[in-house]
Design an enzyme around this catalytic site. Structure first.
Site, PDB file in Angstrom:
ATOM      1  N   ASP A 152       0.868  -1.178   0.000  1.00 42.60           N
ATOM      2  CA  ASP A 152       0.000   0.000   0.000  1.00 42.60           C
ATOM      3  C   ASP A 152       0.906   1.230   0.000  1.00 42.60           C
ATOM      4  O   ASP A 152       0.990   1.974   0.971  1.00 42.60           O
ATOM      5  CB  ASP A 152      -0.859  -0.045   1.275  1.00 42.60           C
ATOM      6  CG  ASP A 152      -1.863   1.079   1.340  1.00 42.60           C
ATOM      7  OD1 ASP A 152      -1.918   1.889   0.401  1.00 42.60           O
ATOM      8  OD2 ASP A 152      -2.582   1.151   2.350  1.00 42.60           O
ATOM      9  N   THR A 196       2.920   4.799  -1.571  1.00 47.04           N
ATOM     10  CA  THR A 196       2.678   6.055  -2.283  1.00 47.04           C
ATOM     11  C   THR A 196       3.170   5.892  -3.714  1.00 47.04           C
ATOM     12  O   THR A 196       3.643   4.842  -4.108  1.00 47.04           O
ATOM     13  CB  THR A 196       3.439   7.199  -1.586  1.00 47.04           C
ATOM     14  OG1 THR A 196       4.817   6.831  -1.483  1.00 47.04           O
ATOM     15  CG2 THR A 196       2.888   7.452  -0.192  1.00 47.04           C
TER      16      THR A 196
END
Lengths: 280, 280, 280, 280
Positions: C157, C159
């Site tokens: 998960d 950026t």
């Protein structure tokens, strides 16, 4: 509901103006810069060079009159006048309002600015075809070097001090202008915003003061320029603009400048005059 | 890379300014208007009423000095001064710089403007606690009706002529001010932009001229106000600001105004003075 | 009239989204990135890292459910689950909906993302205090290196692939994940937009295919993410998500994912499946 | 530095997209709407009606394929097809990919949309000159009233439900479509965003369900449309799209739709299927 298209110029990294536009009339990468003409709803056609507003139909008169007439009236009889930059022709138009002028030379490095202005800004560029006008498509710095002692008045109508125009804000250039002026000669340069270009104004004022016996700064209010307040710096070999006699002022058709403000202009806001007292 | 947050004020339907902001410091719907305080990178804290910039840390001095000192110096000895609107306290701060002042009355309709300014704009509102200051949270129109022949100088520091402030740009209000002034009294009102509010300026000038024997308009350059050029209209019962003697000017600590510009201010750009010649 | 404040994210140099905002709730430069929380009118609170929208109250469920459940249901009995990145806690919340889970480990490099999410996004981060959750504030790459053969499911998960997250889109990282997975292990990574990150998707798919015997890509529609279409890439050691039996699906409370779409998800738009056929 | 010009569409009062543009290619107030064509850097030429993006060079294929092929393949042998709206010609282009089609009728109220699309969007409008195409410049509602029992498939390719298009989202219009369809006929209408038009989708679904024995909704991901997720509602007199046999699918050259997704499409995100269960 209409499609809304807005042009935003970030005049500083943190502030800018935004204008609703109609058509994009022209876009071009010239040899020197990007050149755009857009139709704004508020200010009419707008000339944009390298993303910075140069002039608009509605407020161009302020800049062009104020760059020109203060210096022109300071000289007792300007016959030969040079505009460096100013390819839109607005300063030349104002110069030609003075009956003493015999030749008005435009020295613009980018031929396309002249051509595009003639197409989209006929009210600004329209006088470039006057018989007294001589157009030189060349570098302003080289032009003044090649023409010592030639001009009565030199007006520096440059773009912002980035890229190709940097040299137009430096001391050697002002020295060159001094030498290109005849005895009694007068120069005026646009010198950016007292709000956003404080150091530049201080520096340029010191530089010009180090060359010309008389140096004066004045301002005008131009809505589409950064901060809305713009400065001009005048260097003079003999005549102080504050000493110009009333009889010198011939009537001109103008929208901003008038002889009654000629002396008043030098009563600067205090935060501006303080910029001129700073030591380098 | 930073998150970019920009505040845009459409100052007209077709033009505006945009400012990079940091924090939103305050948002509130008061009884009268929306009230925001935002932190801008260019101009510091900014007070916004109903979506319109009222003042900022960095350029507030122009507006507050220019609203105040021209009128204050035109009156020979202002003792009782009224500011209508101006809840940020900036005009009051300038009024108090004049040693003749005995009472400075602030008549602001919206208590929250005063309170929020005291919190976020201490340099502007800081003098509201001065012992000579009297704060009236009430409607300016009613206040002048209730106080005939009371004041030496009245300053109208209003918001734009929309909504609650409309009445502050109409002739009956100026008549009321005339009556609230003592003999020799002077008023100054902020009267918007010569670029964007041409008809309003013409109308207000005619209205005030129809009431006061002497009426004068002057301008100042304010970056965060529409067009960057702002007008003020002065009405005087006896003294012409152009006739103020040098000896009248006591030294003030200011950043824009100085006595040297007192007369120069009235040498308006031609397109502005033409607004004042128009028939109704 | 209200003050209008708009947040604009340029998702590419030429395209972006713009959202009307209320308050700026938080701004901070952490050790790793800038971290902002703003209140948007359309999507509720919005978490922004380095100027890029990470999650919002209103549409977070799409991303978090779709990152999590496809992989979780592909594994026959996920007991130990690792989320790399994901400091807002949304993926952990979804992981915990699966009753087989014994430990859900969050490995987030930036402690401040966790703390700020707990303050401003209680509905997203609220399950981080569950007893099954273990929080490691450390670099995801180092964590997987240090934990071979430990996890059943690993969810990436991250950026965007700029700055610190670049390594999370490279082959050595996926190889490390393979080794950190137990036999039968499954990974899912968020892999950006099929419209704006075509080469990245092709490359990541090739990389994961070179390591895992089974690789599958699927998409979901997320309004606040660039292009509105988002991809996820699944790598599996044994089980093909297309072979998951109906009986595997336990009922979950969700708003986007449901078992009925588990197989349908892999029927990709043709322009997306073509990205997966490209040679390196 | 280039001049930056950005087009912003507020898709809701609180959210929108912004696209960097090059030239404004066309602006016109037609009899029915404003019509603009602008050149965007991200998505190529963009058609904007009444300030709302209708289509772009780069992502038009999603909308046009998904409006068309699901319905076309649901009908066993569509010979006569009507597109209501859709003046850009994209739906017609897709319809003509089906070999059974004998006539494809375009019923567009605004002739200028057709003409301008032919000039600026040749890849979209290019098939309007096909011999099977019949163009009717007239009101869609009147056209279906005047043509009972004529068509096999009717596609409603309307603008947003404001102004002239409001009637295209109301029950009497769908009743008219039912009657304009031959036995076995199928309709598909674009029905806006599940994020931003929840009530409209619920209402339209109820309305169509009240008329057609079979009603199905599906979605597609379109970057330049509000929220990036778009819905289409299909009404069918006989054939359920979920029952279409494999043999029905002839190969088509497409970029988004393919027969493999035909059934998968109806596995809606849960928050979308919940919209269809709401009582009126």
């Amino acid at each position: 509901m209409d499609m809304e298209l807005w042009y935003t110029e970030k005049q500083t990294p943190n502030f800018g103006i935004t204008a609703k536009i109609g058509k994009t009339l022209h876009h071009e990468q010239t040899e020197f810069q990007t050149l755009d003409v857009i139709e704004t709803k508020q200010f009419g056609n707008m000339l944009v060079l390298d993303g910075m507003v140069m002039t608009t139909d509605k407020d161009e008169f302020v800049y062009h009159e104020m760059l020109t007439h203060v210096g022109m009236f300071t000289h007792p009889e300007p016959k030969r006048v040079l505009v460096i930059g100013g390819g839109d022709g607005g300063a030349i138009r104002e110069v030609l309002k003075h009956p003493s002028v015999e030749t008005a030379t435009l020295c613009e490095i980018d031929r396309r600015v002249i051509e595009v202005s003639q197409k989209y800004f006929p009210e600004i560029a329209g006088k470039l075809t006057d018989l007294r006008v001589e157009i030189k498509v060349e570098d302003g710095i080289k032009h003044i070097e090649a023409n010592p002692g030639k001009y009565d008045v030199i007006l520096v109508d440059s773009t912002e001090p980035v890229g190709p125009a940097v040299g137009l804000f430096q001391k050697p250039f002002y020295q060159g202008i001094y030498e290109a002026l005849r005895p009694g000669g007068v120069m005026v340069a646009q010198t950016e915003s007292p709000w956003f270009n404080r150091e530049l104004i201080s520096q340029v004022y010191r530089d010009i003061s180090g060359i010309f016996p008389i140096t004066r700064l004045y301002t005008a209010s131009i809505p589409t320029y950064p901060s809305g307040l713009w400065s001009f710096t005048l260097g003079s070999k003999e005549m102080d603009p504050l000493q110009v006699e009333e009889s010198r002022f011939t009537p001109l058709e103008t929208k901003y400048y008038h002889p009654g403000m000629h002396h008043a202009l030098f009563q600067l806001p205090r935060f501006v005059s303080e910029l001129l007292e700073q030591e380098g």
